[in-house]
Design an enzyme around this catalytic site. Structure first.
Site, PDB file in Angstrom:
ATOM      1  N   ARG A   1     -86.371  38.394 -48.412  1.00 38.24           N
ATOM      2  CA  ARG A   1     -85.359  37.518 -47.597  1.00 38.24           C
ATOM      3  C   ARG A   1     -84.309  37.920 -47.598  1.00 38.24           C
ATOM      4  NH1 ARG A   1     -87.956  32.467 -48.620  1.00 38.24           N
ATOM      5  NH2 ARG A   1     -89.491  32.400 -50.025  1.00 38.24           N
TER       6      ARG A   1
ATOM      7  N   ARG B   1     -87.070  28.080 -44.609  1.00 35.08           N
ATOM      8  CA  ARG B   1     -86.831  29.205 -45.304  1.00 35.08           C
ATOM      9  C   ARG B   1     -85.743  28.750 -46.378  1.00 35.08           C
ATOM     10  NH1 ARG B   1     -90.838  32.410 -45.197  1.00 35.08           N
ATOM     11  NH2 ARG B   1     -89.429  34.069 -45.802  1.00 35.08           N
TER      12      ARG B   1
ATOM     13  N   HIS C   1     -81.511  16.887 -45.191  1.00 33.79           N
ATOM     14  CA  HIS C   1     -82.815  16.818 -45.934  1.00 33.79           C
ATOM     15  C   HIS C   1     -83.289  15.157 -45.845  1.00 33.79           C
ATOM     16  CE1 HIS C   1     -85.726  17.552 -48.921  1.00 33.79           C
ATOM     17  NE2 HIS C   1     -85.390  16.539 -49.751  1.00 33.79           N
TER      18      HIS C   1
ATOM     19  N   ASN D   1     -77.030  21.620 -44.533  1.00 30.45           N
ATOM     20  CA  ASN D   1     -78.487  21.414 -44.304  1.00 30.45           C
ATOM     21  C   ASN D   1     -78.797  19.837 -44.307  1.00 30.45           C
ATOM     22  OD1 ASN D   1     -81.559  21.909 -44.584  1.00 30.45           O
ATOM     23  ND2 ASN D   1     -81.362  21.092 -46.694  1.00 30.45           N
TER      24      ASN D   1
ATOM     25  N   ASP E   1     -76.165  25.649 -51.408  1.00 25.55           N
ATOM     26  CA  ASP E   1     -75.830  26.401 -52.410  1.00 25.55           C
ATOM     27  C   ASP E   1     -77.292  27.432 -52.502  1.00 25.55           C
ATOM     28  OD1 ASP E   1     -77.561  25.036 -53.979  1.00 25.55           O
ATOM     29  OD2 ASP E   1     -75.815  24.120 -55.210  1.00 25.55           O
ATOM     30  N   ALA E   2     -77.311  28.185 -53.758  1.00 26.88           N
ATOM     31  CA  ALA E   2     -78.295  29.110 -54.307  1.00 26.88           C
ATOM     32  C   ALA E   2     -79.452  28.339 -54.493  1.00 26.88           C
ATOM     33  CB  ALA E   2     -77.939  30.042 -55.062  1.00 26.88           C
ATOM     34  N   GLY E   3     -79.329  27.056 -54.970  1.00 23.88           N
ATOM     35  CA  GLY E   3     -80.558  26.279 -55.137  1.00 23.88           C
ATOM     36  C   GLY E   3     -81.299  25.369 -54.099  1.00 23.88           C
TER      37      GLY E   3
ATOM     38  N   ASP F   1     -81.883  22.434 -52.141  1.00 24.47           N
ATOM     39  CA  ASP F   1     -81.475  21.140 -52.096  1.00 24.47           C
ATOM     40  C   ASP F   1     -80.397  20.526 -52.986  1.00 24.47           C
ATOM     41  OD1 ASP F   1     -83.047  21.182 -49.582  1.00 24.47           O
ATOM     42  OD2 ASP F   1     -84.815  20.360 -50.390  1.00 24.47           O
TER      43      ASP F   1
HETATM   44  C1  GRF Z   1     -86.015  16.973 -40.840  1.00 25.76           C
HETATM   45  O1  GRF Z   1     -86.738  15.728 -41.149  1.00 25.76           O
HETATM   46  C2  GRF Z   1     -85.014  17.595 -41.486  1.00 25.76           C
HETATM   47  O2  GRF Z   1     -84.362  16.660 -42.271  1.00 25.76           O
HETATM   48  C3  GRF Z   1     -85.705  18.190 -42.426  1.00 25.76           C
HETATM   49  O3  GRF Z   1     -86.980  18.905 -41.451  1.00 25.76           O
HETATM   50  C4  GRF Z   1     -87.121  17.964 -40.382  1.00 25.76           C
HETATM   51  C5  GRF Z   1     -86.757  18.603 -39.289  1.00 25.76           C
HETATM   52  O4  GRF Z   1     -87.149  17.961 -38.009  1.00 25.76           O
HETATM   53  N1  GRF Z   1     -85.117  19.253 -42.797  1.00 25.76           N
HETATM   54  P1  GRF Z   1     -86.614  18.356 -36.447  1.00 25.76           P
HETATM   55  O5  GRF Z   1     -87.257  19.844 -36.311  1.00 25.76           O
HETATM   56  O6  GRF Z   1     -85.257  18.418 -36.615  1.00 25.76           O
HETATM   57  O7  GRF Z   1     -87.262  17.358 -35.622  1.00 25.76           O
END
Ligand code: GRF
Length: 203
Positions: free
Chosen positions: A61, A87, A105, A103, A137-139, A141
């Site tokens: 990685r 990743r 989520h 990020n 961060d390193a974790g 989510d």
């Molecule tokens: C989204 O639901 C995002 O929250 C998650 O992966 C998905 C990516 O969708 N991390 P896209 O490729 O932006 O359509």
């Protein structure tokens, strides 16, 4: 501010960012670890450099992240967005862009981290879920939360229906957060206690 967007798949969040480009939001490069990702076509159609860095070509990685950092630096990126990037990132990327890796989520963290957040939410039976934009961060989510939006879970929802409802919110909140960061609106304060969570402000 020049953003670099890391993707692995469809790239609908990338499209939302591309559509939001203005004097604050510039996309310098899109990097995918998957050569067939539809997100790459979206970048090319928008006239943004699209680069494949295949994780399978690297021993680990860290080596992969080092190659990604090189591409991001070459395109003068100062903030990195993980938009469906599948990743885990390492300190190699995080230390190259301190407090500037974001990020998105599809759950209200800290609920339902990791993969298949929508499936987890449906299996648990929650009535409300949502999306979270956070610093990485390193974790997994676990980083400081920048913004969250709620989405109802409706009777009869399947994963596809819930995913579509979530994406609509994701596409609004992510550009909003990036615009605030680009405007200098992000502050991160760390307490002396290394175990305490950093406090973030976003305006
Ligand atoms: C989204 O639901 C995002 O929250 C998650 O992966 C998905 C990516 O969708 N991390 P896209 O490729 O932006 O359509």
């Amino acid at each position: 501010m020049i953003f670099g967007v890391l993707v692995s798949g469809s790239g609908t969040n990338l499209k939302a960012i591309l559509d939001a480009r203005d004097e604050r939001i510039e996309v310098g490069v899109v990097v995918s670890n998957v050569a067939t990702a539809k997100a790459l076509d979206r970048a090319r159609s928008a006239g943004v450099p699209a680069v494949v860095v295949d994780h399978k070509a690297f021993a680990g990685r860290e080596a992969f992240d080092a190659a990604v950092v090189e591409v991001l630096r070459a395109h003068r990126v100062s903030c990195v967005v993980l938009a469906g990037f599948m990743r885990l990132v390492t300190p190699v990327l995080l230390s190259a862009f301190p407090d500037r890796v974001v990020n998105i989520h599809p759950a209200l963290l800290p609920a339902f981290p990791g993969v298949h957040a929508q499936r987890q939410a449906l299996a648990y039976g929650v009535k409300v879920t949502g999306c979270t934009v956070h610093l990485v961060d390193a974790g997994m989510d676990t980083g400081p939360i920048l913004a969250q939006e709620t989405v109802p879970v409706l009777d009869g929802d399947d994963e596809a229906a819930l995913t579509a409802r979530l994406l609509e919110k994701e596409h609004a909140v992510l550009p909003r957060v990036l615009r605030a960061i680009a405007g200098g609106g992000l502050t991160v304060t760390r307490a002396a206690d290394p175990g305490a969570r950093p406090r973030v402000g976003l305006r």
